[in-house]
Design a protein around this motif. Structure first.
Motif, PDB file in Angstrom:
ATOM      1  N   LEU A  42     -11.446   7.328   2.706  1.00 56.24           N
ATOM      2  CA  LEU A  42     -10.989   6.311   3.657  1.00 56.24           C
ATOM      3  C   LEU A  42     -11.321   6.780   5.076  1.00 56.24           C
TER       4      LEU A  42
ATOM      5  N   MET B  98      -9.790  -2.225   1.961  1.00 56.00           N
ATOM      6  CA  MET B  98      -8.916  -2.202   3.135  1.00 56.00           C
ATOM      7  C   MET B  98      -9.522  -1.334   4.238  1.00 56.00           C
ATOM      8  N   ASP B  99     -10.026  -0.172   3.863  1.00 57.81           N
ATOM      9  CA  ASP B  99     -10.595   0.740   4.853  1.00 57.81           C
ATOM     10  C   ASP B  99     -11.793   0.113   5.560  1.00 57.81           C
TER      11      ASP B  99
ATOM     12  N   VAL C 140      -2.809   6.745  -0.273  1.00 61.19           N
ATOM     13  CA  VAL C 140      -3.630   6.764   0.939  1.00 61.19           C
ATOM     14  C   VAL C 140      -3.898   8.199   1.381  1.00 61.19           C
TER      15      VAL C 140
ATOM     16  N   TYR D 135      -7.972  -0.334  -1.824  1.00 60.75           N
ATOM     17  CA  TYR D 135      -7.768   0.498  -0.631  1.00 60.75           C
ATOM     18  C   TYR D 135      -9.112   0.784   0.052  1.00 60.75           C
TER      19      TYR D 135
ATOM     20  N   THR E 161      -3.782  -5.959  -2.274  1.00 63.24           N
ATOM     21  CA  THR E 161      -3.392  -4.576  -2.540  1.00 63.24           C
ATOM     22  C   THR E 161      -2.114  -4.510  -3.367  1.00 63.24           C
TER      23      THR E 161
ATOM     24  N   VAL F  88       0.843  -1.194   0.000  1.00 60.56           N
ATOM     25  CA  VAL F  88       0.000   0.000   0.000  1.00 60.56           C
ATOM     26  C   VAL F  88       0.883   1.250   0.000  1.00 60.56           C
TER      27      VAL F  88
ATOM     28  N   GLU G  95      -7.223   1.874  -6.082  1.00 66.38           N
ATOM     29  CA  GLU G  95      -7.996   2.581  -5.056  1.00 66.38           C
ATOM     30  C   GLU G  95      -9.135   1.717  -4.512  1.00 66.38           C
TER      31      GLU G  95
ATOM     32  N   SER H  66       1.899  -1.379   5.756  1.00 71.70           N
ATOM     33  CA  SER H  66       2.245  -1.996   4.477  1.00 71.70           C
ATOM     34  C   SER H  66       3.762  -2.075   4.424  1.00 71.70           C
TER      35      SER H  66
END
Length: 649
Positions: A55, A423-424, A46, A420, A386, A41, A417, A444
C-alpha cells in the motif's frame, strides 16, 4: 488634484490592493478539506500490507502525516458509526443504536435508521403526496453546518446520509447507503430459472420460474405496490434464448438487448403504472448465468431511475440527472452489492466480484471528476465494497471458520486485500489532485472479525431465567422460533434481546408490561453482565464476550431509545440472526454456516477500531466524532455546541 497627491493616492490604493490580496491568498492557502471513507477497513490488515510494501500511497500518508486506529462508535455498526461521524455526537444523541429499534410499549421492532412513507393518490389516480423518507437520526451533519456558513460542499455517497439535505446553492450531494430500491427494501433481487417451479420469496430476493414455449418465455416482474396491499404493479419481461449461441435476448417495454452467457447487460429502464396518472420509474441489469440446456438469469433489484427517482437522491435534484448526462445510467440503490444473492447461490463469487470492481471504479471516476472540476471547500466521498467483501469472503481467510474451504481459499483468500489495493490506488489518484494547503483525511468506520459462532441472546436469557416463553415455564427446554418478540410472557420476563447486540430490561413505566423497578435495575444489569462475561464456548473454552457494557443512566436527546446493556463480543462470535430478530431458538450457541462470515456489528468496540490517515501530524487518539470538528475548524467554521468531537489539529 496636484500630481504628487495623485501619485500618493495611487500608491495607497496599490498598497491596499496588495494588502487585501495577501489576505485573500492567505485564506486560500488554508486549502480545502477532502475526506475519503472506506467502510469496514481493518487497521491490522492495513498495517501488515504497509509493512509488506503493498500500500505505497497509504504508506506515504502515514510517513508524512498520521496513521492510527480510529475509535469507533459503541456498537461499531455502520449505521451507528456513520451517524456519529456525520453528527460528531454519540448514539445517545443521534439515536441510531442498531439496524433495529423497538417500540417499548408494544415490544415490536422496526428499522433502526429510517423508513419510507408510501405515496398518497387522489381518487382519479393523480399524485397527492409523493413517496417520502423519514430518517431516525437526530443532529445536523457537519457538512450541512459548513454549507449553512457559506462553504461549498460536495458529499458523494456517504453512508446513511439520507434523505437529501438542502445545501448551499453551490453545493452538491449524491446519496448512497440507505437509499432503498423501488420496492422499499434495502435490496430485493430477482432470480429467473427453468429450475424453479413456482414463484418464491426468499430473504432479499424473489425467484421466478421460466417456462419456455419454443425459444421464448414471458415473466411478470413485480415492482412497487401502490398501497399497503401486496398487489404489486407488474411489467412483463420477455426472454428469447439461443441455446447454440448461449445467449438470451431481453425485451422490456419495447427495448431489447442481447446478452451472452456470463456477461452483464447494460442498464434497462422500467415504468410501473401505479395509477392512471402515476408511474414509478426504475432501472436494472441482467447477468446470464446459463443459456444452454438450462436458462438461469440474475437480475439486480429495481433501482430508482436517476432521472426520475421516486424520492430525491441528490442535491440539487438536477445533479442526479446531470450525472446521467456525464456517464450514462448508474447504480442508485444504497446497498450496492448483492450479498443476499451470493448467500443464496443465485450469483457466484465471480459475478459478485465483477460488480465490486465495476462499482468501485465508477465511484472513483465520479470522485476524481469532481476533484478536477474543483469549486468546493469540503469534499467527502465513500466506498462500501471494502466492508461487503469482508463480510462475504472472510470464510476464506479463517481456517477455523465453519465455511472454510481450502481449495477456494487459494482462489479467494486475498479478496479483502484486493479491495485494499484498490483503495490505495484511489487514495493515490486523489493525492495527485491535491493542492498545497489541502487537508486530506481518510477513515474507516470500524474494523473486522471472523464470525464463527452465533450466540442466541434470547435463548441465553431464557435458560438463565430472565426471559420466559409463553406456555412453557421450564427454562431448560423452552424456546420459540417466532420472530419480533411475539412469543414471550412479559408478566414474568425481566430482560430481552433485540438487534445485533442490545439487551433491554423489561422496565416498569417504560415497557408496556414492564416488571423491573427503577431500584432493581442497576443490580439486575450488573448480574446479567457478570454472568455473560463468564460464558465460554463449550467446545473451545474461549470467552464469548470481550466486554459487556451497562448503562445505568443515559443522557442525551435519544436516551429513551438506548439499550440497558450493549454486548461486546470477542473475535469469532456475534449474535445469531434468529435471536437478533426477536426469537429464542433451541440452541444458545451454533456454528455460523452462512457465507456472511465476517462481522463487526456487536464486537467489542475496544478491539474493533477503524483506520485514520491524515496528511498532517496528529498527536491525539482520534475518534469518529473528531473528523467533522477538525474539518470545520480547518475551514474556519464555528462548530455547534452540541458537537462532542475534538479538533485533531
Amino acid at each position: 488634484m496636484k500630481p504628487h497627491r495623485i501619485l500618493s493616492a495611487l500608491m495607497l490604493l496599490t498598497l491596499l490592493v496588495m494588502f487585501f490580496g495577501v489576505l485573500h491568498d492567505s485564506e486560500a492557502s488554508r486549502g480545502r478539506v477532502i475526506i475519503l471513507g472506506f467502510d469496514g477497513v481493518d487497521p491490522d490488515i492495513v498495517q501488515n500490507m504497509i509493512n509488506n510494501g503493498e500500500l505505497p500511497h497509504l504508506a506515504q500518508l502515514a510517513k508524512a502525516g498520521t496513521f492510527k486506529p480510529l475509535h469507533s462508535s459503541n456498537p461499531p455498526q455502520s449505521p451507528t458509526a456513520w451517524s456519529s461521524f456525520a453528527t460528531c455526537t454519540p448514539p445517545a444523541e443521534h439515536g441510531i443504536f442498531d439496524f433495529l429499534r423497538r417500540d417499548p410499549k408494544t415490544y415490536l421492532p422496526a428499522v433502526g435508521f429510517g423508513r419510507a412513507k408510501r405515496p398518497e393518490l387522489l381518487a382519479d389516480g393523480a399524485l397527492k403526496a409523493p413517496l417520502t423518507y423519514q430518517s431516525e437520526r437526530k443532529g445536523k451533519a457537519f457538512w450541512k453546518v459548513a454549507s449553512e456558513q457559506g462553504l461549498r460542499v460536495k458529499s458523494l455517497l456517504v453512508p446513511f446520509a439520507y434523505p437529501v439535505e438542502e445545501l448551499s446553492e453551490s453545493s452538491y450531494q449524491l446519496c448512497g447507503l440507505d437509499v432503498q430500491d423501488l420496492r422499499g427494501t434495502q435490496s430485493t433481487y430477482f432470480a429467473l430459472s427453468e429450475d424453479f417451479q413456482t414463484q418464491e420469496q426468499i430473504g432479499g430476493g424473489i425467484r421466478l420460474p421460466l417456462h419456455f414455449e419454443g425459444n421464448t418465455a414471458r415473466v411478470q416482474i413485480p415492482g412497487l405496490a401502490p398501497h399497503r396491499s401486496r398487489d404489486f404493479a407488474t411489467v412483463p419481461l420477455d426472454l428469447t434464448v439461443d441455446r447454440e449461441k448461449r445467449q438470451v435476448t431481453f425485451t422490456v417495454q419495447g427495448h431489447t438487448v442481447s446478452v451472452k452467457e456470463g456477461q452483464w447487460s447494460p442498464w434497462m429502464e422500467w415504468e410501473f403504472t401505479l395509477a392512471p396518472k402515476y408511474a414509478a420509474h426504475a432501472i436494472s441489469r441482467f447477468v446470464v448465468r446459463e443459456a444452454g440446456q438450462l436458462v438461469r438469469v440474475y437480475m439486480t433489484c429495481l433501482q430508482y431511475h436517476p432521472k426520475k427517482p421516486l424520492i430525491p437522491i441528490s442535491y440539487p435534484d438536477a445533479y442526479a440527472d446531470e450525472l446521467v448526462e456525464r456517464y450514462g445510467l448508474y447504480k442508485t440503490v444504497g446497498w450496492s452489492y448483492d450479498t443476499k444473492a451470493l448467500e443464496h447461490d443465485d450469483i457466484d463469487e465471480e459475478i459478485f466480484l465483477q460488480d465490486v470492481r465495476q462499482t468501485m471504479a465508477w465511484r472513483e471516476h465520479l470522485t476524481l471528476d469532481e476533484l478536477e472540476r474543483g469549486n468546493f471547500d469540503l469534499l467527502l466521498s465513500a466506498w462500501t465494497a471494502t466492508d461487503r467483501v469482508s463480510h462475504m469472503f472472510w470464510r476464506y481467510r479463517d481456517p477455523r471458520h465453519p465455511r472454510y474451504n481450502a481449495e477456494k481459499a487459494a482462489q479467494y483468500g486475498r479478496e479483502v486485500e484486493k479491495t485494499y489495493l484498490k483503495m490505495d490506488k484511489i487514495v493515490g489518484n486523489v493525492m495527485a489532485h491535491m493542492r498545497e494547503g489541502d487537508l486530506l483525511m481518510l477513515l474507516s468506520d470500524h474494523g473486522f472479525h471472523s464470525f464463527r459462532y452465533g450466540f442466541s441472546v434470547n435463548t441465553w436469557l431464557v435458560r438463565n431465567g430472565y426471559l420466559r416463553v409463553k406456555n412453557n415455564a421450564d427454562p431448560k427446554i423452552a424456546y420459540t422460533d417466532k420472530k419480533y418478540l411475539r412469543d414471550f410472557d412479559w408478566a414474568n420476563s425481566k430482560a430481552y434481546g433485540l438487534g445485533l447486540g442490545m439487551i433491554f430490561l423489561n422496565r416498569e413505566g417504560r415497557e408496556g408490561q414492564g416488571i423491573v423497578s427503577e431500584e432493581e435495575a442497576p443490580a439486575l444489569m450488573k448480574e446479567i453482565r457478570t454472568k455473560l462475561l463468564e460464558e465460554k464456548d463449550p467446545k473451545t473454552g474461549e470467552k464469548i464476550f470481550n466486554n459487556v457494557y451497562t448503562f445505568p443512566k443515559v443522557e442525551g436527546a435519544s436516551a429513551a431509545d438506548a439499550p440497558d446493556i450493549q454486548l461486546g463480543y470477542a473475535d469469532g462470535y456475534q449474535t445469531a440472526k434468529a435471536s437478533a430478530a426477536g426469537a429464542a431458538p433451541k440452541e444458545w450457541l451454533e456454528p455460523n454456516t452462512s457465507k456472511w462470515s465476517g462481522e463487526h456489528a456487536s464486537s467489542d468496540v475496544a478491539i474493533t477500531p477503524g483506520i485514520f490517515l491524515c496528511n498532517q501530524n496528529v498527536e491525539a487518539v482520534p475518534d469518529l466524532m473528531d473528523l467533522g470538528v477538525t474539518a470545520l475548524r480547518y475551514l474556519g467554521v464555528k462548530t455547534p455546541a452540541s458537537y462532542q468531537g475534538k479538533p485533531l489539529l
